[in-house]
Write a protein that holds these residues in place. Structure first.
Motif, PDB file in Angstrom:
ATOM      1  N   PHE A   1       0.850  -1.185   0.000  1.00 31.65           N
ATOM      2  CA  PHE A   1       0.000   0.000   0.000  1.00 31.65           C
ATOM      3  C   PHE A   1       0.891   1.243   0.000  1.00 31.65           C
ATOM      4  CE2 PHE A   1      -2.564  -3.383   1.583  1.00 31.65           C
ATOM      5  CZ  PHE A   1      -3.860  -3.108   1.162  1.00 31.65           C
TER       6      PHE A   1
ATOM      7  N   THR B   1       1.237   5.454   0.248  1.00 27.47           N
ATOM      8  CA  THR B   1       0.637   6.675   0.790  1.00 27.47           C
ATOM      9  C   THR B   1       1.133   7.853  -0.021  1.00 27.47           C
ATOM     10  OG1 THR B   1       0.610   5.726   3.014  1.00 27.47           O
ATOM     11  CG2 THR B   1       0.361   8.107   2.844  1.00 27.47           C
ATOM     12  N   ASP B   2       0.202   8.763  -0.407  1.00 31.84           N
ATOM     13  CA  ASP B   2       0.609   9.907  -1.217  1.00 31.84           C
ATOM     14  C   ASP B   2       0.810  11.148  -0.361  1.00 31.84           C
ATOM     15  OD1 ASP B   2      -1.905  11.004  -0.688  1.00 31.84           O
ATOM     16  OD2 ASP B   2      -2.709  10.553  -2.669  1.00 31.84           O
TER      17      ASP B   2
ATOM     18  N   GLY C   1      -1.815  12.080   2.159  1.00 32.49           N
ATOM     19  CA  GLY C   1      -2.156  11.122   3.204  1.00 32.49           C
ATOM     20  C   GLY C   1      -3.092  10.022   2.757  1.00 32.49           C
ATOM     21  N   ARG C   2      -3.429   9.999   1.480  1.00 34.35           N
ATOM     22  CA  ARG C   2      -4.308   8.942   0.978  1.00 34.35           C
ATOM     23  C   ARG C   2      -3.517   7.656   0.773  1.00 34.35           C
ATOM     24  NH1 ARG C   2      -6.318  13.375  -2.390  1.00 34.35           N
ATOM     25  NH2 ARG C   2      -4.803  12.678  -3.945  1.00 34.35           N
ATOM     26  N   GLU C   3      -4.120   6.538   1.118  1.00 36.18           N
ATOM     27  CA  GLU C   3      -3.458   5.238   0.998  1.00 36.18           C
ATOM     28  C   GLU C   3      -4.207   4.377   0.002  1.00 36.18           C
ATOM     29  OE1 GLU C   3      -1.496   3.136   4.523  1.00 36.18           O
ATOM     30  OE2 GLU C   3      -3.298   1.920   4.205  1.00 36.18           O
TER      31      GLU C   3
ATOM     32  N   ALA D   1       3.845   9.604  -4.524  1.00 35.11           N
ATOM     33  CA  ALA D   1       4.044   8.574  -3.502  1.00 35.11           C
ATOM     34  C   ALA D   1       5.134   8.991  -2.512  1.00 35.11           C
ATOM     35  CB  ALA D   1       4.404   7.243  -4.152  1.00 35.11           C
TER      36      ALA D   1
ATOM     37  N   LYS E   1       3.745   0.479   2.736  1.00 40.27           N
ATOM     38  CA  LYS E   1       3.558  -0.561   3.740  1.00 40.27           C
ATOM     39  C   LYS E   1       3.460  -1.904   3.035  1.00 40.27           C
ATOM     40  CE  LYS E   1       1.117   2.280   7.167  1.00 40.27           C
ATOM     41  NZ  LYS E   1      -0.173   2.486   7.884  1.00 40.27           N
TER      42      LYS E   1
ATOM     43  N   SER F   1       6.928  -0.852   7.182  1.00 41.21           N
ATOM     44  CA  SER F   1       6.340   0.474   7.032  1.00 41.21           C
ATOM     45  C   SER F   1       7.469   1.481   6.986  1.00 41.21           C
ATOM     46  CB  SER F   1       5.396   0.781   8.204  1.00 41.21           C
ATOM     47  OG  SER F   1       4.863   2.095   8.090  1.00 41.21           O
TER      48      SER F   1
ATOM     49  N   LYS G   1       9.192   5.299   4.755  1.00 40.09           N
ATOM     50  CA  LYS G   1       9.131   6.329   3.729  1.00 40.09           C
ATOM     51  C   LYS G   1       9.979   5.935   2.527  1.00 40.09           C
ATOM     52  CE  LYS G   1       8.302  10.164   6.921  1.00 40.09           C
ATOM     53  NZ  LYS G   1       8.799  11.473   7.427  1.00 40.09           N
TER      54      LYS G   1
END
Length: 316
Positions: free
Chosen positions: A5, A7-8, A11-13, A49, A53, A63, A65
């Motif tokens: 998954f 995350t942009d 904060g959207r996953e 991006a 995760k 998890s 960056k």
């Protein structure tokens, strides 16, 4: 296959669709795990991006960056290579504020040096470390954590894939059982190495400048009985302690033995667990733990290489 998954920046996953290749590396002596993925080119991922995760079923294995997003264009098309380190990377990359703590607790260490990077304690005891902990200019948050754990627990900490700090160095719950006889996790390659040239037979210490190296700490590892390899520690001049000598022996023992297994599929969840190997040639091997894993997945399938080591006591 693991699920990933992204995350942009907002904060959207969202789940990453087709993944071409995966490499996940975890090493008990390397603070941050590393993950590298390749996927088909996607302009939105390239631009937005920021984190990734990795899950095996419902278990969060990684998890962190994104450190690097590379576009690779070649005859077969265009792909993205996404490289990330786990949350522990924040402890390595950031400098801690120079100051001195008097009798710090694990709760203080969590709030000042772990929580800012999304890391929480695995367990808390709030018992002070009855000593001063001085943070010198240039020290990283990881170095502060390391100093605290060595003083308070006599060991090195580790950060789990899901962002928990294990300060007392305890293993993950459960025991991984490997076998080539059907009962346990199967493996198709086994390689054991006993590197006796890595062992130390003893460490000699001097506590007073006017005295000699009369104190001796011997390695209790049975393999060291056949080795003559000595080191000296000048505790008086270097301000080192008996723990320095013990750590030298532990490190030498760790480097002297490895047992590598190759397994089909994803076995990343065995990392940092106690381990037992039931082998038709070597017999039953106990007192092991999984110190390193390397998981790879591509068009040919999934594979995990697991490196096991022995649990060593303080003097060998």
């Amino acid at each position: 296959m693991l699920r990933f998954f992204l995350t942009d920046k907002n904060g959207r996953e969202a789940e990453l669709g087709q993944v071409l290749t995966v490499e996940l590396d975890r090493d008990i002596r390397v603070p941050a795990d590393s993950l590298t993925l390749t996927c088909l080119y996607d302009g939105d991922i390239r631009e937005n991006a920021v984190a990734v995760k990795a899950y095996r079923d419902e278990l969060l294995l990684f998890s962190g960056k994104l450190d690097d997003i590379a576009v690779i264009k070649q005859a077969g098309g265009v792909i993205l290579r996404l490289s990330a380190r786990s949350l522990a990377a924040g402890l390595l990359d950031n400098e801690a504020e120079p100051l001195t703590y008097n009798n710090p607790t694990d709760g203080l260490i969590e709030s000042r040096h772990l929580a800012p990077f999304g890391i929480r304690l695995s367990k808390r005891d709030n018992i002070p470390c009855y000593d001063a902990l001085k943070i010198n200019k240039g020290a990283s948050h990881w170095q502060v954590l390391l100093q605290f754990c060595r003083s308070r627990y006599g060991c090195e900490p580790r950060i789990t894939g899901d962002g928990r700090a294990v300060l007392d160095g305890a293993r993950e719950e459960g025991t991984a059982v490997f076998s080539d006889r059907g009962a346990g996790i199967p493996y198709y390659i086994l390689k054991e190495n006993n590197r006796r040239h890595r062992l130390l037979s003893q460490v000699r210490l001097k506590y007073l400048q006017a005295a000699g190296y009369g104190s001796v700490l011997r390695n209790t590892n049975p393999e060291a009985a056949f080795v003559d390899r000595v080191r000296y520690v000048n505790a008086a001049a270097d301000k080192t302690t008996l723990e320095t000598a013990r750590q030298m022996l532990r490190t030498a023992n760790q480097k002297s033995y490895t047992l590598r297994l190759c397994c089909v599929g994803c076995r990343a969840d065995v990392f940092a667990k106690a381990a037992v190997v039931e082998d038709s040639v070597l017999g039953r091997l106990e007192g092991l733990y999984a110190e390193k894993i390397r998981y790879t997945a591509n068009s040919r399938g999934e594979r995990t290489e697991i490196t096991l080591n022995k649990e060593w006591n303080e003097c060998g």
